[in-house]
Structures are given as C-alpha cells and as structure tokens.
Scaffold this motif. Structure first.
Motif, PDB file in Angstrom:
ATOM      1  N   ASN A 248       0.818  -1.227   0.000  1.00  0.00           N
ATOM      2  CA  ASN A 248       0.000   0.000   0.000  1.00  0.00           C
ATOM      3  C   ASN A 248       0.849   1.273   0.000  1.00  0.00           C
ATOM      4  OD1 ASN A 248      -1.579  -2.081   2.207  1.00  0.00           O
ATOM      5  ND2 ASN A 248      -2.649  -1.482   0.347  1.00  0.00           N
ATOM      6  N   LEU A 249       1.886   1.268  -0.815  1.00  0.00           N
ATOM      7  CA  LEU A 249       2.814   2.397  -0.869  1.00  0.00           C
ATOM      8  C   LEU A 249       2.154   3.629  -1.481  1.00  0.00           C
ATOM      9  CD1 LEU A 249       5.723   3.514  -0.594  1.00  0.00           C
ATOM     10  CD2 LEU A 249       6.153   2.649  -2.908  1.00  0.00           C
ATOM     11  N   LYS A 250       2.306   4.757  -0.804  1.00  0.00           N
ATOM     12  CA  LYS A 250       1.828   6.044  -1.307  1.00  0.00           C
ATOM     13  C   LYS A 250       2.988   7.037  -1.227  1.00  0.00           C
ATOM     14  CE  LYS A 250      -3.029   5.430   0.006  1.00  0.00           C
ATOM     15  NZ  LYS A 250      -4.205   6.018   0.686  1.00  0.00           N
ATOM     16  N   THR A 251       3.446   7.490  -2.389  1.00  0.00           N
ATOM     17  CA  THR A 251       4.519   8.475  -2.452  1.00  0.00           C
ATOM     18  C   THR A 251       4.012   9.687  -3.217  1.00  0.00           C
ATOM     19  OG1 THR A 251       6.214   6.741  -2.439  1.00  0.00           O
ATOM     20  CG2 THR A 251       6.880   8.935  -3.163  1.00  0.00           C
ATOM     21  N   TYR A 252       3.961  10.824  -2.538  1.00  0.00           N
ATOM     22  CA  TYR A 252       3.422  12.040  -3.129  1.00  0.00           C
ATOM     23  C   TYR A 252       4.519  13.101  -3.203  1.00  0.00           C
ATOM     24  CZ  TYR A 252      -1.170  10.013  -1.901  1.00  0.00           C
ATOM     25  OH  TYR A 252      -2.273   9.196  -1.769  1.00  0.00           O
ATOM     26  N   PHE A 253       4.396  13.967  -4.229  1.00  0.00           N
ATOM     27  CA  PHE A 253       5.303  15.094  -4.379  1.00  0.00           C
ATOM     28  C   PHE A 253       4.552  16.388  -4.053  1.00  0.00           C
ATOM     29  CE2 PHE A 253       7.335  11.831  -6.837  1.00  0.00           C
ATOM     30  CZ  PHE A 253       8.692  12.063  -6.668  1.00  0.00           C
ATOM     31  N   HIS A 254       5.081  17.134  -3.113  1.00  0.00           N
ATOM     32  CA  HIS A 254       4.468  18.393  -2.692  1.00  0.00           C
ATOM     33  C   HIS A 254       5.143  19.528  -3.456  1.00  0.00           C
ATOM     34  CE1 HIS A 254       2.288  16.737   0.920  1.00  0.00           C
ATOM     35  NE2 HIS A 254       3.115  15.744   0.610  1.00  0.00           N
ATOM     36  N   ILE A 255       4.445  20.051  -4.452  1.00  0.00           N
ATOM     37  CA  ILE A 255       4.982  21.123  -5.280  1.00  0.00           C
ATOM     38  C   ILE A 255       4.054  22.334  -5.208  1.00  0.00           C
ATOM     39  CG2 ILE A 255       6.147  19.511  -6.825  1.00  0.00           C
ATOM     40  CD1 ILE A 255       3.903  19.903  -8.829  1.00  0.00           C
ATOM     41  N   SER A 256       4.461  23.442  -5.824  1.00  0.00           N
ATOM     42  CA  SER A 256       3.692  24.687  -5.697  1.00  0.00           C
ATOM     43  C   SER A 256       2.281  24.566  -6.278  1.00  0.00           C
ATOM     44  CB  SER A 256       4.438  25.825  -6.387  1.00  0.00           C
ATOM     45  OG  SER A 256       4.683  25.517  -7.749  1.00  0.00           O
ATOM     46  N   GLU A 257       2.126  23.732  -7.328  1.00  0.00           N
ATOM     47  CA  GLU A 257       0.806  23.578  -7.949  1.00  0.00           C
ATOM     48  C   GLU A 257      -0.140  22.696  -7.154  1.00  0.00           C
ATOM     49  OE1 GLU A 257       3.645  23.215  -9.446  1.00  0.00           O
ATOM     50  OE2 GLU A 257       3.722  24.612 -11.134  1.00  0.00           O
ATOM     51  N   GLY A 258       0.404  21.907  -6.239  1.00  0.00           N
ATOM     52  CA  GLY A 258      -0.430  20.995  -5.453  1.00  0.00           C
ATOM     53  C   GLY A 258       0.327  19.725  -5.104  1.00  0.00           C
ATOM     54  N   ILE A 259      -0.405  18.672  -4.776  1.00  0.00           N
ATOM     55  CA  ILE A 259       0.186  17.390  -4.385  1.00  0.00           C
ATOM     56  C   ILE A 259       0.054  16.408  -5.540  1.00  0.00           C
ATOM     57  CG2 ILE A 259       0.060  15.456  -2.779  1.00  0.00           C
ATOM     58  CD1 ILE A 259      -1.060  17.382  -0.690  1.00  0.00           C
ATOM     59  N   VAL A 260       1.192  15.919  -6.029  1.00  0.00           N
ATOM     60  CA  VAL A 260       1.218  14.951  -7.126  1.00  0.00           C
ATOM     61  C   VAL A 260       1.210  13.547  -6.522  1.00  0.00           C
ATOM     62  CG1 VAL A 260       2.464  14.106  -9.157  1.00  0.00           C
ATOM     63  CG2 VAL A 260       2.545  16.538  -8.548  1.00  0.00           C
ATOM     64  N   LYS A 261       0.149  12.793  -6.778  1.00  0.00           N
ATOM     65  CA  LYS A 261       0.043  11.431  -6.250  1.00  0.00           C
ATOM     66  C   LYS A 261       0.735  10.475  -7.213  1.00  0.00           C
ATOM     67  CE  LYS A 261      -4.239  12.439  -3.783  1.00  0.00           C
ATOM     68  NZ  LYS A 261      -5.655  12.078  -3.554  1.00  0.00           N
ATOM     69  N   ALA A 262       2.077  10.502  -7.169  1.00  0.00           N
ATOM     70  CA  ALA A 262       2.882   9.763  -8.144  1.00  0.00           C
ATOM     71  C   ALA A 262       2.756   8.260  -7.973  1.00  0.00           C
ATOM     72  CB  ALA A 262       4.345  10.181  -8.027  1.00  0.00           C
ATOM     73  N   VAL A 263       2.714   7.805  -6.738  1.00  0.00           N
ATOM     74  CA  VAL A 263       2.484   6.383  -6.424  1.00  0.00           C
ATOM     75  C   VAL A 263       1.363   6.358  -5.399  1.00  0.00           C
ATOM     76  CG1 VAL A 263       3.472   4.275  -5.447  1.00  0.00           C
ATOM     77  CG2 VAL A 263       4.876   5.743  -6.889  1.00  0.00           C
ATOM     78  N   ASP A 264       0.277   5.683  -5.742  1.00  0.00           N
ATOM     79  CA  ASP A 264      -0.928   5.798  -4.932  1.00  0.00           C
ATOM     80  C   ASP A 264      -1.506   4.418  -4.612  1.00  0.00           C
ATOM     81  OD1 ASP A 264      -2.908   7.077  -3.529  1.00  0.00           O
ATOM     82  OD2 ASP A 264      -4.026   7.744  -5.286  1.00  0.00           O
ATOM     83  N   ASP A 265      -1.086   3.857  -3.477  1.00  0.00           N
ATOM     84  CA  ASP A 265      -1.603   2.569  -3.001  1.00  0.00           C
ATOM     85  C   ASP A 265      -1.123   1.406  -3.871  1.00  0.00           C
ATOM     86  OD1 ASP A 265      -2.893   0.951  -1.207  1.00  0.00           O
ATOM     87  OD2 ASP A 265      -4.866   1.171  -2.120  1.00  0.00           O
ATOM     88  N   VAL A 266       0.196   1.265  -3.973  1.00  0.00           N
ATOM     89  CA  VAL A 266       0.815   0.213  -4.789  1.00  0.00           C
ATOM     90  C   VAL A 266       1.319  -0.921  -3.896  1.00  0.00           C
ATOM     91  CG1 VAL A 266       2.921  -0.298  -6.113  1.00  0.00           C
ATOM     92  CG2 VAL A 266       1.437   1.587  -6.798  1.00  0.00           C
ATOM     93  N   SER A 267       1.009  -2.155  -4.288  1.00  0.00           N
ATOM     94  CA  SER A 267       1.447  -3.338  -3.539  1.00  0.00           C
ATOM     95  C   SER A 267       1.964  -4.402  -4.510  1.00  0.00           C
ATOM     96  CB  SER A 267       0.296  -3.933  -2.721  1.00  0.00           C
ATOM     97  OG  SER A 267      -0.196  -3.018  -1.766  1.00  0.00           O
ATOM     98  N   PHE A 268       3.091  -4.998  -4.163  1.00  0.00           N
ATOM     99  CA  PHE A 268       3.605  -6.155  -4.897  1.00  0.00           C
ATOM    100  C   PHE A 268       4.706  -6.797  -4.055  1.00  0.00           C
ATOM    101  CE2 PHE A 268       6.159  -2.541  -6.336  1.00  0.00           C
ATOM    102  CZ  PHE A 268       7.458  -3.021  -6.247  1.00  0.00           C
ATOM    103  N   SER A 269       5.142  -7.981  -4.455  1.00  0.00           N
ATOM    104  CA  SER A 269       6.206  -8.663  -3.723  1.00  0.00           C
ATOM    105  C   SER A 269       7.142  -9.356  -4.710  1.00  0.00           C
ATOM    106  CB  SER A 269       5.619  -9.690  -2.743  1.00  0.00           C
ATOM    107  OG  SER A 269       4.915 -10.707  -3.445  1.00  0.00           O
ATOM    108  N   LEU A 270       8.296  -9.766  -4.203  1.00  0.00           N
ATOM    109  CA  LEU A 270       9.321 -10.389  -5.037  1.00  0.00           C
ATOM    110  C   LEU A 270      10.015 -11.471  -4.229  1.00  0.00           C
ATOM    111  CD1 LEU A 270      10.784  -9.936  -7.876  1.00  0.00           C
ATOM    112  CD2 LEU A 270      12.496  -8.670  -6.570  1.00  0.00           C
ATOM    113  N   ASP A 271      10.188 -12.646  -4.834  1.00  0.00           N
ATOM    114  CA  ASP A 271      10.892 -13.744  -4.188  1.00  0.00           C
ATOM    115  C   ASP A 271      12.383 -13.678  -4.499  1.00  0.00           C
ATOM    116  OD1 ASP A 271       8.556 -14.853  -3.125  1.00  0.00           O
ATOM    117  OD2 ASP A 271       8.187 -16.057  -4.920  1.00  0.00           O
TER     118      ASP A 271
END
Length: 321
Positions: free
Chosen positions: A8-31
């Motif tokens: 459930n990764l959420k990575t946002y960028f806070h810039i002058s125009e607003g909040i960029v939801k670049a990664v919004d609730d991403v889940s995965f795994s790797l063996d």
C-alpha cells in the motif's frame, strides 16, 4: 520469507501547484532470484516506486503511507544514516541514462571501488581488484577500468553501471530503463546479461520499462502501472496471453507482431492524466474503449483471476468479447 514486500505504498510530491500522487496505493512482492517487470507509460510512477524502495526521493517527495520490507527489514522507518547501510549493500539500482548517472571526471574504476571501500571496509587496492572482477563479470575488458565515462560507448557505460550496482553483492537490483537510448542489438545483450547475472548470483531483479515487448524472455512476473497505480499483475505468461485490463491490451497492441497483419500499430488515444487532479473512478476511463458509467464513478478494486494474476477493471477482458 519474501525478498521484497511493498504494501500500500503512497509516495506524493508536494509542489507549488499541489500534491502529485505519483504512487498511490501500490502493492507487490518479489521472491529470491525472481525477476519482476514494472511497465507503463512515462509518468505512471515506475521510477518513483524504485526511488521509494531505495529511499532516494528528492526533498519534495514524501512517502505518505504504506510499508516497504526487504526481507525482515522495514525500510520505511529507517533514518538517513541507517538506510545508507542497506543501500547498495542490500539493494542497488542501475539508473536511467548511464551518461548522466556517472561522475564525468572520475575514472569508472574509482566510482565502483568507492562503494566497495565504504560498505566492505577493505583497502583501496582490494576494492580496485574487485572492480576488475566486476568488469569481467559484465563482459568488459578489465584493462579499461582506468577509463573515464566519455571513453565508453553507450552499451559499455550501461555494463559499467551494472558492474557498479553489483559491487557489494546486493540481494536486489533495480534496473530503471536499463536499455534506454541503446540500439536493438545492444538492448538484447544488456537484458541477456541482467538475466544471466540474476540466475548466476541468485539475486532479485526489478526491470522498469515502458516497453512491454522486451520483458517476455527475462521476467517471471509483470506489474502494469497506470497513473500511479498497478492495474494488472501476474506471471509473464498470464499478462501476455490472458491479460484482463484494457490498458495492458493496448500496450501489447502497440508493438508489431509477426503473427498479425503488417499494419502500423495504433497509439493509445489521449495522454496520461494529471496526477494532481486524477480522474474520478478508474483513472484509465477517459482513454478506454470499453468505459461505461460505473468506470467514471467507482474506482475498481483488484480482482483475482487465479494463480497470482489480478487486475483492476470493472469489465476485465471486455476486449476479448
């Protein structure tokens, strides 16, 4: 235990125009020893996901939610000092654009040796010898180790970047567009090299690309990203042959197929959305040929298609009807 878990990764960028939801609730795994392909158009959040795993985000980029685990280590709670102990030693990255990722006034051997000295507490000569071994491993002439980046061709620089990423025997390597700006033959060589090293060294590998066609012979699993979200994930065979999301379908239709009529592939209409103000409902609906009213109103959850294959679409597989 999974080598990597992104929950459930959420990575946002806070810039002058607003909040960029670049990664919004991403889940995965790797063996361990597995290769995952992360694919999608430019701006869909692939590189931001990789930078979040490495904790290399610029100041305006903030992990707002979710967790990232490398085996039992929770990377999201580590301080800047603590994460440096894991970065390059446990998880490393082949950055996009080798020319820009290297220091142009440092010998390539010195750039590789620097990480070895820092993490493995060895002498400079031992680190230099390790750099020579890595040159051989990636099929570069060890005698070129004293060269500067401008003295290497594009394919050679990319191999040197891979050598640098392998310097401290990491458990996970992330290749961010590792074949960018390379011709088709060199692309194939780099992908074959990464695949061989992954199997030989038994490391996890994530390959980020916008070209779904290059992942077929390299990846065990593929995750398709659109507008900051994973819209489909499954085995390579499932994503290629039994894909359920219309975006995946359009990506696959976008490259030539020798078994289909010789026609110019049609591009996906429109452009990726503004992630400051993403569309309501399904983020792909403004560009989707099969969108209906529910797609504009309700965001689809992930639906399981069996065998670890899942997709986010109200009408999965509609293009097969």
């Amino acid at each position: 235990m999974k080598l990597l878990r992104v929950e459930n990764l959420k990575t946002y960028f806070h810039i002058s125009e607003g909040i960029v939801k670049a990664v919004d609730d991403v889940s995965f795994s790797l063996d361990d020893g597995q290769c995952l392909g992360l694919v999608g158009e430019s701006g869909c959040g692939k590189t931001t996901t990789a930078l979040s795993i490495n904790r290399l985000l610029p100041p305006e980029g903030i992990i707002e939610g979710g967790e990232i685990y490398l085996e039992s280590v929770k990377l999201t709670v580590l301080s800047d000092v603590e994460i440096r102990k894991h970065r390059w030693k446990d998880v490393s990255m082949v950055f996009q654009g080798a020319m820009n990722a290297m220091n142009p006034v440092m010998k390539i051997g010195e750039q590789i040796a620097e990480a070895v000295v820092w993490h493995q507490q060895v002498t400079h000569q031992q680190a230099w010898n390790r750099a020579k071994e890595l040159f051989e491993l990636v099929e570069l002439e060890p005698g070129r180790i004293g060269g500067y980046p401008h003295e290497f061709s594009g394919g050679m620089k990319q191999r040197a970047m891979i050598a640098m990423a392998l310097a401290c025997d990491p458990k996970l390597v992330i290749g961010d567009e590792p074949t960018t700006a390379l011709d088709v033959m060199v692309q194939a060589q780099i992908l074959n090299l990464l695949d061989r090293l992954r199997k030989t060294l038994k490391m996890g590998l994530i390959i980020i690309t916008h070209d779904l066609s290059i992942l077929g012979e390299t990846c065990d699993r593929i995750a398709v990203m659109y507008a900051g979200k994973i819209v489909e994930i499954g085995s390579t065979e499932d994503v290629y042959d039994r894909h359920m999301h219309p975006y995946t379908h359009r990506l696959l239709m976008g490259f030539p197929n020798i078994h289909r009529p010789k026609l110019m592939p049609e591009p996906i209409p429109g452009s990726p959305p503004d992630l400051i103000r993403p569309p309501s409902g399904c983020r792909f609906h403004p560009r989707c040929d099969y969108a209906q009213e529910i797609c504009q109103e309700q965001e689809p959850g992930m639906t399981t298609a069996g065998n670890g294959h899942s997709y986010a679409c109200h009408f999965g597989g509609a293009f097969n009807g």
